[in-house]
Design an enzyme around this catalytic site. Structure first.
Site, PDB file in Angstrom:
ATOM      1  N   SER A  65      33.296  86.925 -39.873  1.00 38.14           N
ATOM      2  CA  SER A  65      34.179  88.062 -39.643  1.00 38.14           C
ATOM      3  C   SER A  65      34.793  88.287 -41.193  1.00 38.14           C
ATOM      4  O   SER A  65      34.282  87.604 -42.125  1.00 38.14           O
ATOM      5  CB  SER A  65      35.455  87.299 -39.114  1.00 38.14           C
ATOM      6  OG  SER A  65      35.241  86.869 -37.785  1.00 38.14           O
TER       7      SER A  65
HETATM    8  N1  SAM Z   1      33.885  82.443 -36.481  1.00 35.94           N
HETATM    9  C1  SAM Z   1      32.567  82.956 -37.058  1.00 35.94           C
HETATM   10  C2  SAM Z   1      32.415  82.449 -38.493  1.00 35.94           C
HETATM   11  O1  SAM Z   1      33.369  81.997 -39.142  1.00 35.94           O
HETATM   12  O2  SAM Z   1      31.179  83.020 -38.942  1.00 35.94           O
HETATM   13  C3  SAM Z   1      32.294  84.198 -36.598  1.00 35.94           C
HETATM   14  C4  SAM Z   1      32.187  84.286 -35.162  1.00 35.94           C
HETATM   15  S1  SAM Z   1      31.254  85.853 -34.678  1.00 35.94           S
HETATM   16  C5  SAM Z   1      32.272  87.196 -34.998  1.00 35.94           C
HETATM   17  C6  SAM Z   1      31.321  85.657 -33.032  1.00 35.94           C
HETATM   18  C7  SAM Z   1      30.468  84.372 -32.310  1.00 35.94           C
HETATM   19  O3  SAM Z   1      30.996  84.291 -30.892  1.00 35.94           O
HETATM   20  C8  SAM Z   1      29.193  84.762 -32.120  1.00 35.94           C
HETATM   21  O4  SAM Z   1      28.384  83.881 -33.189  1.00 35.94           O
HETATM   22  C9  SAM Z   1      28.906  84.643 -30.633  1.00 35.94           C
HETATM   23  O5  SAM Z   1      27.357  84.253 -30.670  1.00 35.94           O
HETATM   24  C10 SAM Z   1      29.862  83.905 -30.449  1.00 35.94           C
HETATM   25  N2  SAM Z   1      30.140  83.720 -28.867  1.00 35.94           N
HETATM   26  C11 SAM Z   1      30.296  84.923 -28.136  1.00 35.94           C
HETATM   27  N3  SAM Z   1      30.416  84.367 -26.822  1.00 35.94           N
HETATM   28  C12 SAM Z   1      30.739  83.246 -26.760  1.00 35.94           C
HETATM   29  C13 SAM Z   1      30.788  82.329 -25.855  1.00 35.94           C
HETATM   30  N4  SAM Z   1      31.326  82.706 -24.689  1.00 35.94           N
HETATM   31  N5  SAM Z   1      30.805  80.838 -26.418  1.00 35.94           N
HETATM   32  C14 SAM Z   1      30.623  80.561 -27.627  1.00 35.94           C
HETATM   33  N6  SAM Z   1      30.557  81.406 -28.356  1.00 35.94           N
HETATM   34  C15 SAM Z   1      30.495  82.637 -28.295  1.00 35.94           C
END
Ligand code: SAM
Length: 227
Positions: A65
């Site tokens: 993000s």
């Molecule tokens: N918080 C992160 C960072 O500091 O880098 C950024 C997160 S990124 C915007 C969103 C993440 O959510 C992705 O890595 C994606 O694979 C994960 N994601 C999507 N659906 C998910 C789920 N149901 N459970 C866990 N992770 C999930």
């Protein structure tokens, strides 16, 4: 200019801007963002962009993000408290946001633990390695699973942050939010209009309010979007 110096200066300028615009609301969030090196959570070729205020690719179609979003969510979660907090993050991604939360808990003396769930195994492993290298092994636990179902084993959680956009607030997350707890979650279309929502729980009842418009990758899972 020396590269390390350059990064240091750009980081200071970014944090000054985020503080001035109100995204960084406490000195602990500021200090945490100073202490945790965002560049170490990025792919090698993007390290020099670490202090630009925008999301960056971490591979497999996912992103880290933008720093203003990290600052806003860390501030809004009110991680500085009198008793240790159990924090659940859905969407580990690079591991950076989990490290920031852990750093605020540590710096403020609040204490507690961050559980972070990632559905993509490769990303979870990379994040785990980076978190260990950065010194957060004992403060952050990385779990590979579908975060739309939460993590019942450690529930309830005082704070929940969801860093991917959901079609609705997953029922399991509301159930796993502790009394007096705060959850921040983007809700909206898969790749369209999304709103960051704050869910709080008091007297066993959950209340939801809108915070602001946001852009996140989709939350994919049983109580999220389909692939
Ligand atoms: N918080 C992160 C960072 O500091 O880098 C950024 C997160 S990124 C915007 C969103 C993440 O959510 C992705 O890595 C994606 O694979 C994960 N994601 C999507 N659906 C998910 C789920 N149901 N459970 C866990 N992770 C999930």
């Amino acid at each position: 200019m020396n590269v390390a110096m350059d990064i240091k200066e750009r980081k200071k300028q970014l944090l000054d801007r985020l503080e001035k615009s109100g995204y960084i609301a406490t000195r602990f969030v500021r200090q945490a963002m100073e202490n945790v090196p965002r560049e170490d959570f990025l792919p090698e070729e993007l390290r020099s962009s670490a202090y630009e205020d925008r999301p960056l690719s971490i591979g497999l179609g996912q992103t880290i993000s933008a720093p203003h979003m990290n600052a806003m969510m860390c501030s809004g979660l009110k991680l500085e408290g009198a008793t240790p907090l159990k924090v659940l993050e859905i969407g580990t991604g690079s591991g950076y946001h989990a490290a920031l939360c852990a750093e605020v808990l540590k710096l403020s003396g609040t204490g507690g633990h961050v559980y972070t769930i990632e559905r993509i195994e490769v990303l979870a492993q990379e994040a785990k390695d980076k978190l260990e290298k950065a010194g957060y092994k004992d403060l952050v636990t990385v779990i590979v699973s579908d975060g739309t179902l939460g993590h019942p084993a450690e529930a309830p959680y005082d704070r929940i942050l969801v860093t991917a956009a959901a079609p609705r607030v997953p029922r399991a997350l509301v159930n796993q939010l502790a009394e007096g707890g705060i959850m921040l979650i983007p809700v909206g279309e898969k790749s369209g209009h999304q709103t960051l929502c704050e869910v709080s729980k008091s007297g066993g009842k959950a209340a939801q309010k809108d915070v602001c418009g946001v852009v996140f990758v989709p939350l994919i899972g049983e109580d999220g979007f389909s692939k």
